[in-house]
Design an enzyme around this catalytic site. Structure first.
Site, PDB file in Angstrom:
ATOM      1  CE  LYS A 161     -96.069   8.244-114.462  1.00 13.98           C
ATOM      2  NZ  LYS A 161     -96.315   9.342-113.524  1.00 13.98           N
ATOM      3  CG  ASN A 162     -98.096  11.627-115.982  1.00 14.39           C
ATOM      4  OD1 ASN A 162     -98.099  10.786-115.076  1.00 14.39           O
ATOM      5  ND2 ASN A 162     -97.037  12.351-116.279  1.00 14.39           N
TER       6      ASN A 162
HETATM    7  C1  EPZ Z   1     -97.841  16.416-113.437  1.00 13.26           C
HETATM    8  O1  EPZ Z   1     -97.446  16.626-112.087  1.00 13.26           O
HETATM    9  C2  EPZ Z   1     -97.205  15.107-113.861  1.00 13.26           C
HETATM   10  N1  EPZ Z   1     -97.717  14.022-113.042  1.00 13.26           N
HETATM   11  C3  EPZ Z   1     -95.685  15.199-113.739  1.00 13.26           C
HETATM   12  O2  EPZ Z   1     -95.135  13.976-114.228  1.00 13.26           O
HETATM   13  C4  EPZ Z   1     -95.208  16.348-114.630  1.00 13.26           C
HETATM   14  O3  EPZ Z   1     -93.806  16.478-114.483  1.00 13.26           O
HETATM   15  C5  EPZ Z   1     -95.908  17.652-114.216  1.00 13.26           C
HETATM   16  O4  EPZ Z   1     -97.341  17.476-114.279  1.00 13.26           O
HETATM   17  C6  EPZ Z   1     -95.528  18.818-115.123  1.00 13.26           C
HETATM   18  O5  EPZ Z   1     -95.858  18.516-116.442  1.00 13.26           O
HETATM   19  C7  EPZ Z   1     -98.946  13.508-113.309  1.00 13.26           C
HETATM   20  O6  EPZ Z   1     -99.634  13.953-114.214  1.00 13.26           O
HETATM   21  C8  EPZ Z   1     -99.409  12.375-112.443  1.00 13.26           C
HETATM   22  P1  EPZ Z   1     -97.763  20.593-111.785  1.00 13.26           P
HETATM   23  P2  EPZ Z   1     -98.121  17.828-111.212  1.00 13.26           P
HETATM   24  O7  EPZ Z   1     -98.849  20.811-110.802  1.00 13.26           O
HETATM   25  O8  EPZ Z   1     -99.539  17.988-111.617  1.00 13.26           O
HETATM   26  C9  EPZ Z   1     -95.811  23.752-108.828  1.00 13.26           C
HETATM   27  C10 EPZ Z   1     -93.775  12.076-114.184  1.00 13.26           C
HETATM   28  O9  EPZ Z   1     -92.544  11.947-114.232  1.00 13.26           O
HETATM   29  N2  EPZ Z   1     -97.103  23.696-108.109  1.00 13.26           N
HETATM   30  O10 EPZ Z   1     -97.988  20.947-113.218  1.00 13.26           O
HETATM   31  O11 EPZ Z   1     -97.809  17.572-109.798  1.00 13.26           O
HETATM   32  C11 EPZ Z   1     -95.051  22.432-108.757  1.00 13.26           C
HETATM   33  O12 EPZ Z   1     -94.296  22.373-107.558  1.00 13.26           O
HETATM   34  C12 EPZ Z   1     -94.390  13.152-113.306  1.00 13.26           C
HETATM   35  O13 EPZ Z   1     -94.591  11.379-114.849  1.00 13.26           O
HETATM   36  C13 EPZ Z   1     -97.342  24.609-107.095  1.00 13.26           C
HETATM   37  O14 EPZ Z   1     -96.508  25.453-106.792  1.00 13.26           O
HETATM   38  O15 EPZ Z   1     -97.275  19.080-111.734  1.00 13.26           O
HETATM   39  C14 EPZ Z   1     -94.180  22.496-109.977  1.00 13.26           C
HETATM   40  O16 EPZ Z   1     -93.039  23.282-109.694  1.00 13.26           O
HETATM   41  C15 EPZ Z   1     -93.334  13.904-112.515  1.00 13.26           C
HETATM   42  N3  EPZ Z   1     -98.524  24.557-106.436  1.00 13.26           N
HETATM   43  C16 EPZ Z   1     -95.062  23.233-110.998  1.00 13.26           C
HETATM   44  O17 EPZ Z   1     -96.072  23.916-110.229  1.00 13.26           O
HETATM   45  C17 EPZ Z   1     -99.505  23.642-106.750  1.00 13.26           C
HETATM   46  O18 EPZ Z   1    -100.579  23.659-106.120  1.00 13.26           O
HETATM   47  C18 EPZ Z   1     -95.773  22.316-111.983  1.00 13.26           C
HETATM   48  O19 EPZ Z   1     -96.442  21.327-111.225  1.00 13.26           O
HETATM   49  C19 EPZ Z   1     -99.242  22.724-107.784  1.00 13.26           C
HETATM   50  C20 EPZ Z   1     -98.038  22.767-108.465  1.00 13.26           C
END
Ligand code: EPZ
Length: 427
Positions: free
Chosen positions: A22-23
């Protein structure tokens, strides 16, 4: 709303086909916006989030043609995506609020058309989920970004120019958005402290197949030479390492023996290490991964979630469920999201002994969980309740399983084919 009923206690034995990731599929679908040619994606899973992304791309002027199994042995579905110029370069709140990954259309729209209007995704059950890293990165490529009435208005009238981006913290989505923006930017872009998740590498490989010039794929430093245009390609999505990991835990927690067909062991090594230390047996086999409960009991192991190649946050709820019925204790630390313990109160209602202290949870194994009526809250918390139900004594009902349908294709079918007593109750 659909519910799932499970009678626990049956060991899972047999074979489970693992679908496309999915991701990986979501950013790959967004990449179709970078060209007017057709991008053909194979092995797409049949999930609610994939349908939501298809709907969003259609709103953005893409033709989405879905075929069944492709010739040449592609399993899963094949989508042919052809993105003409959208009348409105807008990703509306109604769609973005349903699926945060909609923000991944921002980079490609801006790169191809010089403008994009995308609703701010807002938070979700597991955290506030800001997009500041996405926006700061796009500004480094010359984009003008304003936030108005809950929308991101991004413009690059003269096109984007290559730049140097150093992410202060690792972000999968921000890395993917910036990768898709940089491939059409003028000149060279370097992305430092890039996410190394296999899904990011899958996107990069697909972009290369579309004519992009990207070095450092799979590392934390990506170097992109912008090109004037990308062309179409045919590309197959990698298998879903989190779906595979979830079923690996199902084998361990039920004392079963499963072959995960199509799973990629190399992308699951952090989980395999924890499962092995906990007493399960997991290894690579021809065409997939084999998992079974070892001879002894499952023992408690400490776990900390980290960016890839560390232990994935998307497997935290599932491993906690296994630790809840282990012999011993486990400290589980969630270092990626600020609120990803929503499964804890539900597991405790089944008799689990778990105490949350800030970003860590202390799990003391109990001999048995007992079935209960439960509430699903987010995708991975929901599936941890299914795992708990499989191992528990008696009957478990999981409500609000629409969360599950976002990330697990035909889960009750895959489980019952391996001996689980599970059924979906349609209200
Ligand atoms: C991706 O989300 C995945 N989703 C998530 O899977 C996964 O948990 C996550 O990566 C971490 O591996 C998809 O790929 C569609 P991040 P994403 O940006 O990209 C913070 C599932 O269950 N952050 O790596 O949104 C954020 O709040 C889902 O399949 C900022 O602060 O995750 C988090 O604490 C859930 N500012 C951390 O970084 C930003 O601009 C990691 O988020 C972006 C993120």
């Amino acid at each position: 709303m659909d519910r799932i009923r499970i009678r626990g206690g049956a060991p899972l034995n047999g074979r489970i086909p693992i679908g496309g990731s999915k991701n990986a599929a979501l950013p790959l679908m967004a990449a179709c916006l970078l060209t007017g040619d057709t991008l053909s994606l194979a092995n797409l899973p049949h999930l609610a989030d994939i349908s939501t992304m298809a709907h969003l791309l259609a709103e953005l002027g893409a033709e989405v043609e879905m075929n069944g199994d492709a010739p040449g042995g592609h399993s899963g579905r094949v989508f042919d995506l052809t993105a003409g110029e959208p009348a409105e370069k807008t990703a509306p709140y109604d769609l973005v609020r349903r699926m945060r990954a909609s923000v991944l259309v921002l980079g490609p729209l801006l790169a191809r058309w010089g403008e994009a209007r995308v609703s701010l995704p807002g938070g979700c059950a597991i955290g506030t989920r800001p997009v500041d890293l996405h926006l700061d990165g796009l500004r480094s490529l010359g984009a003008e970004i304003e936030l108005q009435e809950g929308y991101i208005h991004a413009r690059a009238p003269g096109g984007l120019s290559g730049g140097h981006i150093l992410f202060p913290s690792v972000s999968v989505g921000a890395t993917e958005n910036l990768l898709m923006a940089a491939v059409l930017a003028r000149g060279e872009t370097e992305i430092a402290n890039a996410a190394r998740e296999p899904e990011v590498a899958d996107l990069a490989r697909c972009l290369v197949a579309m004519g992009a010039a990207i070095e450092g794929i799979g590392t934390d430093t990506l170097r992109i030479q912008g090109t004037d245009a990308l062309h179409g390609a045919s590309y197959r999505v990698i298998p879903d390492r989190i779906e595979a990991g979830t079923y690996a835990v199902a084998a361990a927690i039920t004392g079963g023996d499963l072959s995960l067909e199509g799973a990629d062991f190399e992308s699951m090594e952090a989980l395999a290490d924890i499962l092995t230390r906990a007493g399960a047996e997991i290894g690579k086999i021809e065409g997939g991964v084999h998992v079974k409960r070892g001879a002894g009991a499952i023992c408690g192991v400490d776990v900390m979630t980290e960016p890839f190649p560390g232990f994935p946050t998307d497997m935290q709820a599932q491993i906690m469920t296994l630790m809840a019925v282990s012999e011993g204790a486990s400290m589980i630390t969630e270092s990626i999201f600020e609120n990803r313990f929503m499964h804890v109160p539900e597991l405790c209602r089944m008799g689990a002994d778990i105490n949350v202290h800030g970003a860590s949870a202390i799990v003391r194994g109990v001999a048995k969980l007992s079935g209960a009526e439960l509430m699903a809250t987010d995708l991975r918390a929901s599936v941890s309740l299914i795992l708990a139900g499989l191992a528990a004594e008696g009957e478990t009902i999981v409500n609000r399983v629409y969360h599950l349908d976002r990330g697990y294709e035909r889960i009750e079918e895959k489980l019952s084919n391996c001996g689980a007593e599970v059924e979906r109750l349609q209200d």
